[in-house]
Design a protein around this motif. Structure first.
Motif, short mmCIF file in Angstrom:
data_model
loop_
_atom_site.label_atom_id
_atom_site.label_comp_id
_atom_site.label_asym_id
_atom_site.label_seq_id
_atom_site.Cartn_x
_atom_site.Cartn_y
_atom_site.Cartn_z
N UNK A 44 -27.83 54.43 26.88
CA UNK A 44 -27.83 53.07 26.30
C UNK A 44 -26.58 52.84 25.47
N UNK A 45 -26.21 53.84 24.68
CA UNK A 45 -25.08 53.70 23.76
C UNK A 45 -23.77 53.42 24.51
N UNK A 46 -23.62 54.02 25.70
CA UNK A 46 -22.39 53.84 26.46
C UNK A 46 -22.55 52.86 27.63
N UNK A 47 -23.73 52.26 27.73
CA UNK A 47 -23.95 51.28 28.79
C UNK A 47 -23.77 51.88 30.18
N UNK B 257 -14.36 48.99 22.50
CA UNK B 257 -14.55 50.19 21.67
C UNK B 257 -13.23 50.93 21.45
N UNK B 329 -17.78 49.70 26.18
CA UNK B 329 -17.70 51.06 25.64
C UNK B 329 -16.52 51.80 26.25
N UNK B 330 -16.25 52.98 25.66
CA UNK B 330 -15.08 53.76 26.10
C UNK B 330 -15.17 54.12 27.59
N UNK B 331 -16.39 54.24 28.12
CA UNK B 331 -16.51 54.62 29.52
C UNK B 331 -16.66 53.41 30.44
N UNK B 332 -16.62 52.20 29.86
CA UNK B 332 -16.60 51.01 30.70
C UNK B 332 -17.94 50.32 30.87
N UNK B 333 -18.98 50.80 30.17
CA UNK B 333 -20.26 50.09 30.17
C UNK B 333 -20.27 49.02 29.08
N UNK B 334 -21.36 48.29 29.00
CA UNK B 334 -21.48 47.27 27.96
C UNK B 334 -22.73 47.53 27.15
N UNK B 335 -22.63 47.30 25.85
CA UNK B 335 -23.81 47.46 24.99
C UNK B 335 -23.80 46.40 23.92
N UNK B 336 -24.96 46.23 23.30
CA UNK B 336 -25.05 45.38 22.12
C UNK B 336 -24.57 46.20 20.92
#
Lengths: 375, 349
Positions: A44-47, B257, B329-336
């Motif tokens: 979750x933290x990194x999506x 990020x 995020x640093x790896x390219x995902x998205x988060x709240x």
């Protein structure tokens, strides 16, 4: 930062993501359970779900230490904290987990009971030394990772002759929980929950090693890849699991070889075996009574066992009826399936344990991922 | 007119003496404490008058006023103490309106038994911070509470300032498309304080970033008076402050990020303690939201100032009816990036 940034590199993540997308068979789906809350948090933290194809789905498991403690044990800890002269110490997340009647240790602390957050068992031991007039009880929780430090504290208390220190032991075991999930009717008979493979624990496996998973990889024909808690560890493990499923293999593979060996930490295991023994059965939130799934303190160390020092209530208390934590912990439901999720149950005001810790499936989804369902 | 200093038969014992209840009782002991410690350290005309209030002429234009209580534990931490913090924090709250801070007040609540040597150290540090900022403490108050009813010393400061004509900075003015800048690394203050907490002590080279930001703000406003929002990300850190602004302005935000500056030592300490630097308090950093076309000029102005050397563009505002602050995020995902839930660590300021 060295040894951290390498495992969070965006370029490498995209390369692994491309490999997963290329190798995942579009004709089938892959339901992968990450057992550990640490993995749930990392996903979750990194999506990470954004990097996976639609047919590779993560199912959150029960490996969040504060999530699996049943209401009855929380109530028992609050009961202990209310005994005259008692100072109750525990790890931070435990304070907010709701017990009966919306009470928690945090609320019991506000009532005036002496409840302290500690970072390690050694802090609790130091409190006992500093306050000989108080009975310091360490509310011990967690899987195999946190058990050895509790064992060390008991050994030290014995060496120091500390009679005002005791442990309320709630340590639980990973392999029995995984077996329980695989034996559950939803997985075994009804087939309502598809579980194709497991991401195995990181820190727990540093202690117990990879050997304990070999039994159920074989018995239940499910591949296991032990993985570290960094995002690239998780991505790599997913790729390895997709390959095992494609090949029809069900082996225990170790992605976290930089920390996990087949036999684990022998010294820690010996220490745990010296101090603790198996409970015949223990109640888990969501899983119910699970045979041989938890530890109790052995007779020679009874002097440091809070359950022998006090008549600690042993009642089983049902969860809030509307709360789906139980089903969520078994992977049967998703956080968003629960009526309470994000309405009356939020991290500020948790109704169930999964909304408390950052490792809980509900808290992780609410905190990091709720934009996905916002419409 | 300055009154002659009152003299007391024996000077205050600031070596081994302790605060007792008479120091808050309104009698001679209190007068001596005020004279020999506070008036001497803060040393300004208004305080020298020894009135119950400070008098000054009001500037033309818009004024701002703020107040803040300081309960930090421990009182002394790497890079500062409760005294300097009580000046910086309030100066910054005034400055975040784009205002020039003019005057401060200071109220002390001191616990009986508190060492006078520590009090002297705190007051002198506060006086130095106020001199360096050029914002005098012109009125004050001292109370003493019984032992066990306080925790050493609590300080409340209030500040007033004047806003230059044409400047209109407010938390509700962010618009979709606006750039989000920060003036430097995130989380230094919180980690420095934590490193000195009982039961948590660890060695670190990290100092609190506690600093008065009004000269940085003045340099920015002089360059681009059209800045929309300024805010210092104190308690709750960058994440909570951005959520406040997003809610106030009715916008969403998207951060990157990898663009958010975090010192390696802070990153390391946070990894160890299980904290997220985005939620850790700062006391010498600001967030600036501005029209996208002003971002380059403002970044250059910030980087030219000693307190903005590590300034960075970290993201943009966008339309979002949910007012989510999100992050790639640093790896390219998205988060709240959510509000802080609960309390990472109490009494950080």
């Amino acid at each position: 930062m060295k040894y951290i940034d390498e495992f969070r590199d965006g370029e490498v993540a995209r390369t692994i993501a491309r490999a997963i997308a290329a190798e995942a068979d579009p004709a089938r789906s892959y339901h992968l359970m990450e057992f550990c809350g640490g993995h749930t948090h990392a996903i979750s933290r990194y999506g990470l779900e954004d990097l996976l194809p639609a047919n590779v789905r993560m199912v959150h498991g029960p490996g969040c230490p504060v999530c699996v403690l049943p209401v009855g044990r929380i109530d028992a800890a609050i009961w202990l904290a209310r005994q005259p002269g008692v100072t109750l110490c525990t790890y931070g997340d435990m304070l907010r987990v709701p017990g009966s009647e919306r009470l928690s240790l945090l609320k019991a602390k506000a009532e005036g009971n002496d409840i302290r957050m500690v970072y390690s068992t050694m802090d609790a031991l130091a409190l006992a030394q500093k306050h000989p007039d108080r009975q310091v009880v360490f509310f011990a929780i967690g899987f195999e990772t946190t058990t050895p430090p509790t064992a060390v504290a008991i050994k030290q208390a014995q060496a120091l002759g500390l009679s005002n220190f005791s442990v309320f032991c709630n340590h639980v075991l990973t392999p029995s929980a995984i077996t329980q999930i695989l034996d559950s009717p939803e997985v075994r008979e009804l087939g309502t929950v598809k579980l194709d493979a497991f991401i195995g624990p990181a820190h727990v496996s540093t202690v117990i090693g990879s050997r304990p998973y070999e039994y159920f990889a074989e018995e239940y024909a499910r591949p296991v890849v032990i993985a570290g808690f960094e995002p690239l560890d998780v991505m790599q493990a997913i790729l390895m699991l997709v390959r095992q499923v494609n090949d029809g293999r069900h082996e225990v593979e170790n992605e976290f070889a930089r920390a996990v060996t087949r036999d684990g930490n022998e010294k820690a295991k010996e220490l745990v075996a010296e101090i603790f023994e198996l409970r015949k059965s223990f109640e888990w939130r969501g899983l119910g009574l699970v045979p041989y799934s938890a530890l109790r303190i052995k007779e020679p160390y009874a002097g440091w066992d809070a359950e022998r020092r006090w008549e600690v209530p042993q009642a089983s208390v049902p969860d809030n009826k509307a709360c789906d934590c139980g089903a969520i912990l078994r992977g049967v439901k998703k956080p968003t399936d629960c009526k309470l999720f994000g309405t009356v149950c939020t991290p500020e005001n948790p109704m169930g344990s999964c909304m408390v810790s950052a490792e809980g499936a509900c808290a992780a989804h609410w905190t990091y991922g709720r934009f996905r369902n916002a419409g | 007119m300055t009154l002659p200093r009152r003299t007391h038969p024996r000077p205050l014992d600031t070596k081994s003496g302790r605060v007792d209840l008479t120091h808050g009782g309104g009698g001679r002991a209190m007068a001596q404490l005020v004279d020999e410690l506070f008036v001497a350290a803060f040393d300004n005309e208004q305080l020298d008058q020894r009135n119950d209030q400070a008098a000054f002429d009001v500037a033309a234009g818009r004024m701002v006023m703020t107040t803040d209580g300081y309960v930090i534990h421990p009182l002394f931490f790497p890079g500062g103490d409760i005294g300097s913090l009580a000046v910086h924090g309030t100066v910054n709250d005034v400055a975040m309106a784009g205002a020039r801070p003019l005057y401060l007040s200071a109220g002390f609540i001191i616990e009986e038994g508190f060492p006078l040597a520590d009090l002297k150290r705190i007051v002198e540090s506060m006086a130095q911070a106020s001199r360096e900022a050029g914002v005098p403490v012109v009125t004050g108050d001292t109370k003493v509470v019984e032992r066990g009813k306080g925790d050493g010393v609590f300080i409340t400061t209030a500040g007033i300032g004047v806003v230059p004509a044409g400047v209109e900075i407010s938390g509700d003015r962010a618009r979709p498309g606006d750039a989000i800048l920060v003036s430097g690394t995130m989380g230094d203050h919180g980690v420095a304080v934590m490193s000195r907490r009982e039961g948590l002590e660890f060695d670190t080279a990290i100092l609190s970033d506690s600093a008065a930001l009004h000269s940085l703000v003045a340099a920015m406003v002089a360059e681009r008076p059209g800045i929309r929002v300024l805010r210092d990300p104190t308690r709750g850190g960058l994440a909570s402050t951005l959520n406040e602004i997003a809610a106030q302005s009715g916008v969403g935000m998207l951060l990157r990020e990898t663009d958010i500056p975090v010192a390696p030592e802070v990153k390391g300490a946070c990894e160890l303690l299980g904290l997220d630097p985005l939620y850790v308090a700062n006391e010498g950093k600001l967030i600036c939201i501005c029209p996208p076309e002003d971002a380059g000029t403002l970044l250059a102005a910030m980087r030219a100032h000693p307190l903005g050397r590590d300034a960075a563009l970290i993201g943009h505002c966008r339309e979002d009816t949910h007012h989510f602050v999100q992050m790639e995020t640093s790896v390219g995902g998205t988060r709240v990036v959510d509000w802080l839930a609960g309390e990472q660590l109490p009494r950080i300021c």
